[in-house]
Write an enzyme that holds these catalytic residues in place. Sequence first.
Site, PDB file in Angstrom:
ATOM      1  N   ASN A   2       0.709  -1.220   0.145  1.00 59.17           N
ATOM      2  CA  ASN A   2       0.120   0.014   0.029  1.00 59.17           C
ATOM      3  C   ASN A   2       1.040   1.334  -0.122  1.00 59.17           C
ATOM      4  O   ASN A   2       1.819   1.244   0.774  1.00 59.17           O
ATOM      5  CB  ASN A   2      -0.959  -0.116   1.201  1.00 59.17           C
ATOM      6  CG  ASN A   2      -1.996  -0.900   1.037  1.00 59.17           C
ATOM      7  OD1 ASN A   2      -2.633  -1.099  -0.050  1.00 59.17           O
ATOM      8  ND2 ASN A   2      -2.511  -1.477   2.189  1.00 59.17           N
ATOM      9  N   HIS A   3       0.406   2.136  -0.989  1.00 63.40           N
ATOM     10  CA  HIS A   3       0.940   3.689  -0.790  1.00 63.40           C
ATOM     11  C   HIS A   3       0.116   4.492  -0.012  1.00 63.40           C
ATOM     12  O   HIS A   3      -1.130   4.443  -0.254  1.00 63.40           O
ATOM     13  CB  HIS A   3       1.114   4.234  -2.241  1.00 63.40           C
ATOM     14  CG  HIS A   3       2.441   3.375  -2.912  1.00 63.40           C
ATOM     15  ND1 HIS A   3       2.997   4.022  -3.910  1.00 63.40           N
ATOM     16  CD2 HIS A   3       2.649   2.200  -2.632  1.00 63.40           C
ATOM     17  CE1 HIS A   3       3.905   2.984  -4.515  1.00 63.40           C
ATOM     18  NE2 HIS A   3       3.910   1.981  -3.742  1.00 63.40           N
ATOM     19  N   LYS A   4       0.553   5.636   0.580  1.00 61.52           N
ATOM     20  CA  LYS A   4      -0.388   6.716   1.029  1.00 61.52           C
ATOM     21  C   LYS A   4      -1.223   7.101  -0.208  1.00 61.52           C
ATOM     22  O   LYS A   4      -0.881   7.604  -1.066  1.00 61.52           O
ATOM     23  CB  LYS A   4       0.370   7.970   1.640  1.00 61.52           C
ATOM     24  CG  LYS A   4      -0.303   8.999   2.316  1.00 61.52           C
ATOM     25  CD  LYS A   4       0.683   9.892   2.735  1.00 61.52           C
ATOM     26  CE  LYS A   4      -0.155  11.217   3.171  1.00 61.52           C
ATOM     27  NZ  LYS A   4       0.683  12.198   3.764  1.00 61.52           N
TER      28      LYS A   4
END
Length: 207
Positions: free
Chosen positions: A82-84
Amino acid sequence: MHGPDPDEKHPLPDFPQVCFIKNSVTNPNIIIGDYTYYDDPEDSEGFERNVLYHYPFIGDKLIIGKFCALARGVKFIMNGANHKTSGLSTYPFFIFGHGWESAAPQPGDLPYKGDTCVGNDVWFGYESLIMPGVKIGNGAIISSRSVVVSDVPPYSIVGGNPAKVIRTRFSDEVIAGLEAIAWWDWPVEKITRNLDAITSGDIARLR
């Protein structure tokens, strides 16, 4: 005889592409039940390579129950992928350093879906893909090349991208009965005695 030894890495000596993977997994955050196998002629012992973005500092777990069948190329994407997403850009500037460290996400900034949990007696078709935090119920069937992005009810067949329920395998009454019986938790001697009933379509034979 009471079935194969669940502690045997390759239960079929002449067919090494099948591995009881609880005996080959070394990551403590991957928990596999007895008799669950991975079928891969390239490297059946190397199932862990199919658990992607599974970083120890995140701490999420992949939990797979007993008597599951995993076809070649099944993959699990974990929370480390996951990325921000709350910023204007999703690019992970901070990992490259050189003055970009200040852009590191704060605790809670990254999406976190929790552990990925698979029940018992689940069949995963060829190259199916499971996203982070998904819960898959007992007796489910995941069709080949499905992308599973949400929870899968017990004894349902799902397929597609994103995977949707195609149908349930049994009536609600039978599903409730199978969940209550939980044959996968029986002693192996009892399972052996009841194989004809377990592989039949008549739950009354298990009662």
